[in-house]
Design an enzyme around this catalytic site. Structure first.
Site, PDB file in Angstrom:
ATOM      1  N   GLU A  78      -4.102   5.109 -13.716  1.00 43.93           N
ATOM      2  CA  GLU A  78      -2.831   4.376 -13.649  1.00 43.93           C
ATOM      3  C   GLU A  78      -1.770   5.066 -14.499  1.00 43.93           C
ATOM      4  O   GLU A  78      -0.626   5.258 -14.077  1.00 43.93           O
ATOM      5  CB  GLU A  78      -3.018   2.931 -14.137  1.00 43.93           C
ATOM      6  CG  GLU A  78      -3.651   2.027 -13.118  1.00 43.93           C
ATOM      7  CD  GLU A  78      -2.904   2.062 -11.799  1.00 43.93           C
ATOM      8  OE1 GLU A  78      -1.674   1.959 -11.786  1.00 43.93           O
ATOM      9  OE2 GLU A  78      -3.568   2.217 -10.776  1.00 43.93           O
ATOM     10  N   HIS A 109      -0.841   8.948  -7.012  1.00 44.34           N
ATOM     11  CA  HIS A 109      -2.294   8.731  -6.893  1.00 44.34           C
ATOM     12  C   HIS A 109      -2.886   9.687  -5.851  1.00 44.34           C
ATOM     13  O   HIS A 109      -3.962  10.240  -6.045  1.00 44.34           O
ATOM     14  CB  HIS A 109      -2.590   7.297  -6.428  1.00 44.34           C
ATOM     15  CG  HIS A 109      -2.623   6.270  -7.524  1.00 44.34           C
ATOM     16  ND1 HIS A 109      -3.392   6.411  -8.669  1.00 44.34           N
ATOM     17  CD2 HIS A 109      -2.006   5.063  -7.645  1.00 44.34           C
ATOM     18  CE1 HIS A 109      -3.239   5.327  -9.433  1.00 44.34           C
ATOM     19  NE2 HIS A 109      -2.388   4.502  -8.843  1.00 44.34           N
ATOM     20  N   HIS A 144       4.778   6.198  -7.398  1.00 44.04           N
ATOM     21  CA  HIS A 144       3.497   5.914  -8.043  1.00 44.04           C
ATOM     22  C   HIS A 144       2.332   6.102  -7.061  1.00 44.04           C
ATOM     23  O   HIS A 144       1.320   6.723  -7.393  1.00 44.04           O
ATOM     24  CB  HIS A 144       3.532   4.481  -8.585  1.00 44.04           C
ATOM     25  CG  HIS A 144       2.268   4.053  -9.254  1.00 44.04           C
ATOM     26  ND1 HIS A 144       2.080   4.143 -10.619  1.00 44.04           N
ATOM     27  CD2 HIS A 144       1.126   3.526  -8.744  1.00 44.04           C
ATOM     28  CE1 HIS A 144       0.868   3.689 -10.917  1.00 44.04           C
ATOM     29  NE2 HIS A 144       0.267   3.304  -9.792  1.00 44.04           N
ATOM     30  N   GLU A 145       2.486   5.596  -5.850  1.00 41.02           N
ATOM     31  CA  GLU A 145       1.404   5.707  -4.855  1.00 41.02           C
ATOM     32  C   GLU A 145       1.195   7.161  -4.418  1.00 41.02           C
ATOM     33  O   GLU A 145       0.064   7.611  -4.266  1.00 41.02           O
ATOM     34  CB  GLU A 145       1.695   4.818  -3.637  1.00 41.02           C
ATOM     35  CG  GLU A 145       1.635   3.323  -3.935  1.00 41.02           C
ATOM     36  CD  GLU A 145       0.301   2.887  -4.546  1.00 41.02           C
ATOM     37  OE1 GLU A 145      -0.754   3.403  -4.135  1.00 41.02           O
ATOM     38  OE2 GLU A 145       0.319   2.043  -5.453  1.00 41.02           O
TER      39      GLU A 145
HETATM   40 ZN   LIG Z   1      -1.622   2.816  -9.352  1.00 39.14          ZN
END
Ligand SMILES: [Zn+2]
Length: 271
Positions: free
Chosen positions: A197, A139, A135-136
């Site tokens: 997100e 981003h 997830h990071e």
């Molecule tokens: Zn996030």
């Protein structure tokens, strides 16, 4: 005064350029090119590591490096297969575990990752950690950090980059770190937008699956994160990563797609 404003507006317009996010196909605003952002990120990362306690040679530290390398390889494979070879050419991947009770992790542009020891009880396993790191990294790949900055902040950063090293300007340094979620103080971090997100959840799920981790674990991780938010001090991760039932529902629904994508890379067994 007025002339100065016009100049500022023109400058910010010139700085702004559209680039395509290879993971979503969407045009996104890339205000400062990688050639300028990455050296700043590398410098800030090194500084962060010297100011914090980096854990090395423990089983957890090795796990962070191992998962990080697998996620990075998955990102490179995915991009190469989709006609974006070279997209990560200036990345210098790094994965470090830092002693800090904060329930947090982040990835700066250029693949500079920090995982705090405080998040490990929530991630629980290697697969749980892969959810967070996927997830990071997502981003970072989608340049979400840059999009958190205002045009004015960009100018300040851009001006500093143009002349001297970022380290000479404490304010610009602060803006940069805030945009990328560096640090563990809730007050100095900005939340990502809901659409960012969702994008990071989707990309992260694909990356973890290609890396051989079971995407079914993603909704479970966020359920644990949500359970932790009942107390007086919600995890730092939740202040920058709002957790909600929609996210958990989405991740559950998308897990199958992520597995199907992984299959294209010969990955059919998941840890
Ligand atoms: Zn996030």
């Amino acid at each position: 005064m007025k002339r100065k404003t016009i100049f500022a507006l023109t400058a910010s317009f010139v700085l702004a350029a559209c680039s395509q996010n290879p993971f979503t196909g969407k045009k996104t605003l890339a205000l400062v090119p990688n050639s300028q952002i990455l050296p700043m990120a590398f410098q800030q990362y090194d500084e962060f590591l010297t100011e914090n306690k980096v854990i090395t040679n423990t089983a957890d530290a090795k796990m962070v490096k191992n998962v990080g390398q697998k996620i990075a390889t998955a990102a490179e494979r995915w991009l190469n297969a989709n006609g974006y070879a070279g997209y990560l050419k200036d990345y210098k991947w790094d994965y470090n575990l830092v002693q800090d009770d904060a329930v947090n992790a982040w990835c700066m542009p250029g693949g500079k990752i920090v995982v705090y020891t405080g998040i490990l009880p929530v991630t629980k396993s290697e697969t749980g950690l892969a959810v967070v790191m996927g997830h990071e990294v997502a981003h970072a790949l989608a340049n979400h950090g840059q999009q958190r900055m205002s045009a004015g902040q960009f100018q300040q950063i851009g001006a500093v980059v143009g002349s001297v090293a970022l380290g000479d300007n404490a304010e610009a340094q602060q803006i940069f770190n805030t945009a990328y979620g560096v640090g563990s103080q809730v007050g100095v971090m900005l939340p990502f937008s809901r659409s960012h997100e969702t994008e990071a959840d989707k990309i992260g799920l694909t990356l973890m699956a290609i890396a051989g981790y079971n995407p079914d674990e993603a909704p479970e991780l966020w359920k644990r994160m949500k359970a932790k938010s009942g107390g007086q001090a919600p995890p730092e991760m939740l202040s920058t990563h709002p957790s909600n039932d929609t996210r958990i529902k989405n991740l559950t629904a998308w897990a199958g797609d992520a597995k199907a994508e992984a299959k294209k890379f010969g990955v059919t067994k998941f840890k």
